[in-house]
Enzyme design. Sequence first.
Site, PDB file in Angstrom:
ATOM      1  N   GLY A  99     -29.195 -20.700  11.966  1.00  0.00           N
ATOM      2  CA  GLY A  99     -29.767 -19.775  12.777  1.00  0.00           C
ATOM      3  C   GLY A  99     -29.559 -19.879  14.373  1.00  0.00           C
ATOM      4  O   GLY A  99     -29.324 -20.952  14.720  1.00  0.00           O
ATOM      5  N   ILE A 135     -34.087 -24.184  17.157  1.00  0.00           N
ATOM      6  CA  ILE A 135     -35.623 -24.294  17.978  1.00  0.00           C
ATOM      7  C   ILE A 135     -36.592 -24.988  17.313  1.00  0.00           C
ATOM      8  O   ILE A 135     -37.558 -25.439  17.825  1.00  0.00           O
ATOM      9  CB  ILE A 135     -35.940 -22.720  17.519  1.00  0.00           C
ATOM     10  N   ASP A 136     -36.372 -25.669  15.923  1.00  0.00           N
ATOM     11  CA  ASP A 136     -37.116 -26.628  15.205  1.00  0.00           C
ATOM     12  C   ASP A 136     -37.047 -27.840  16.023  1.00  0.00           C
ATOM     13  O   ASP A 136     -38.230 -28.782  15.591  1.00  0.00           O
ATOM     14  CB  ASP A 136     -36.929 -26.570  13.748  1.00  0.00           C
ATOM     15  N   MET A 144     -42.744 -20.900  14.266  1.00  0.00           N
ATOM     16  CA  MET A 144     -41.604 -21.048  13.634  1.00  0.00           C
ATOM     17  C   MET A 144     -41.672 -22.812  13.538  1.00  0.00           C
ATOM     18  O   MET A 144     -42.313 -23.304  14.071  1.00  0.00           O
ATOM     19  CB  MET A 144     -40.479 -20.406  13.700  1.00  0.00           C
ATOM     20  N   ARG A 204     -39.961 -24.667  10.683  1.00  0.00           N
ATOM     21  CA  ARG A 204     -39.709 -25.052   9.330  1.00  0.00           C
ATOM     22  C   ARG A 204     -40.609 -26.207   9.050  1.00  0.00           C
ATOM     23  O   ARG A 204     -41.706 -26.075   9.382  1.00  0.00           O
ATOM     24  CB  ARG A 204     -38.134 -25.385   9.412  1.00  0.00           C
ATOM     25  N   GLU A 259     -45.464 -22.562  10.634  1.00  0.00           N
ATOM     26  CA  GLU A 259     -45.291 -21.845   9.443  1.00  0.00           C
ATOM     27  C   GLU A 259     -45.119 -22.767   7.965  1.00  0.00           C
ATOM     28  O   GLU A 259     -45.544 -22.006   7.131  1.00  0.00           O
ATOM     29  CB  GLU A 259     -43.905 -20.898   9.366  1.00  0.00           C
TER      30      GLU A 259
HETATM   31  O1  F6P Z   1     -34.562 -23.100  11.578  1.00  0.00           O
HETATM   32  C1  F6P Z   1     -34.620 -22.108  12.449  1.00  0.00           C
HETATM   33  C2  F6P Z   1     -35.704 -21.043  11.948  1.00  0.00           C
HETATM   34  O2  F6P Z   1     -35.878 -20.103  12.957  1.00  0.00           O
HETATM   35  C3  F6P Z   1     -37.020 -21.631  11.411  1.00  0.00           C
HETATM   36  O3  F6P Z   1     -37.923 -21.881  12.210  1.00  0.00           O
HETATM   37  C4  F6P Z   1     -37.369 -20.381  10.470  1.00  0.00           C
HETATM   38  O4  F6P Z   1     -38.050 -20.802   9.346  1.00  0.00           O
HETATM   39  C5  F6P Z   1     -35.977 -19.956   9.980  1.00  0.00           C
HETATM   40  O5  F6P Z   1     -35.025 -20.519  10.866  1.00  0.00           O
HETATM   41  C6  F6P Z   1     -35.932 -18.512   9.800  1.00  0.00           C
HETATM   42  O6  F6P Z   1     -34.807 -18.207   9.206  1.00  0.00           O
HETATM   43  P1  F6P Z   1     -34.109 -16.749   9.068  1.00  0.00           P
HETATM   44  O7  F6P Z   1     -33.467 -16.287  10.462  1.00  0.00           O
HETATM   45  O8  F6P Z   1     -33.314 -16.743   8.046  1.00  0.00           O
HETATM   46  O9  F6P Z   1     -35.289 -15.812   8.795  1.00  0.00           O
END
Ligand code: F6P
Length: 382
Positions: free
Chosen positions: A14, A141-142, A184, A186, A237
């Site tokens: 991401g 970002i996590d 967000m 994860r 989330e």
């Molecule tokens: O790992 C970074 C992140 O932004 C998570 O916080 C989130 O769950 C996920 O990626 C979202 O992924 P995507 O961009 O595939 O929707």
Amino acid sequence: MGNSKRIGVLTSGGDCSGLNAAIRAVTCCAKNIYGWEVLGICRATLGLLQQPPEVIRLTEATVDNWLTMGGTMLGTTNKGNPFAFPMEDGTRKDRSQEIIDAYHGLNLDALIGIGGDGSLAILRKLAQQGNINFIGIPKTIDNDVSITERSIGFESAVNIATEAIDRLHFTAASHNRVMIVEVMGRDAGHIALNAGIAGGAHVILVPEIPYDLQSVCDFICDRQQHGRRHTLVVVSEAVCTDAGETLQKELQFGEHRLGGIGQYLADTVATKTGSETRVTVLGHIQRGGIASPMDRLLGSAFGVAAVDLIAEGKFDRMVTWQNGQVSSVPITEAIATYRAVDPAGTLAKTARGLGICLGDRQATTPDNLTSEPKEPQLQGVS
Ligand code: F6P
């Protein structure tokens, strides 16, 4: 390797703010200090699966204004695992050797991969299999890459989430509502905990701290009985429902996308407390925009350190931020575990000390709180 080198850099997983600062730093340091050539590989390893490989020659002129830019100018993907590449016919195929061949076909001496724990694990596996001199730079970002205290993108995400919470306080207070903000992160609750404390949230729920829904509802009612008519709830989330279910959408190839816990809480809290509730899902806004100063600094410091490691001939390492210094560790150590919120750590203690409800069974509102000085009294105003 001789003195003159050609190195590759790619971003994987991401996107987030600060990636372009890191690419810029890699380019400037490699060119200025060492006189090397830098190739930017497009769309993570997908660029190496193209014929010819999709690359951009990076010069100081190319990256000149990349410092503040959000996203990644090289593009990225969080889907193309080359060891189980999703094919059009719905099957998975191991395409790792194609990537390794492309890397060597470009005559690269080393590769810098900017990614989260998943990407770094995949890139390291490729490097081991294909004799690639690899250095990792942590971004997400996590903020869940272990050992490093900071990953690129985290601070910008926290800033965005904090600003959103700041704004939501006013509307929540004006309408006497319970406002739920889903962020967000994860499986890690770092964004929620950091932005929640910084934004003055009243309830913060993270996956690492099991919560008791009745305690949360009691906390909200207790606040209301003490004249505090609005409550700001921040929830990660990946927080489960009361029944222990993770809310997510199932996607192709066994993948899933987290989301929905905010709405679940809003509905349940409304039913149990009689409060009016609203939900804001911050989503990808947390990944975008101009990088914060810290993410620019971190990206710059990591980029320079990664190039220096190549110059020293030290590979299979990930750069880290520890005690205010850039250092490095073997990638295997960094990807062995992930960095979760410590339920007994400084920030959790800080939150509890501030009277923030983390969902613990014994959570209370201090008795001496009888009024909310900043609470606007706007009942009945539309
Ligand atoms: O790992 C970074 C992140 O932004 C998570 O916080 C989130 O769950 C996920 O990626 C979202 O992924 P995507 O961009 O595939 O929707």
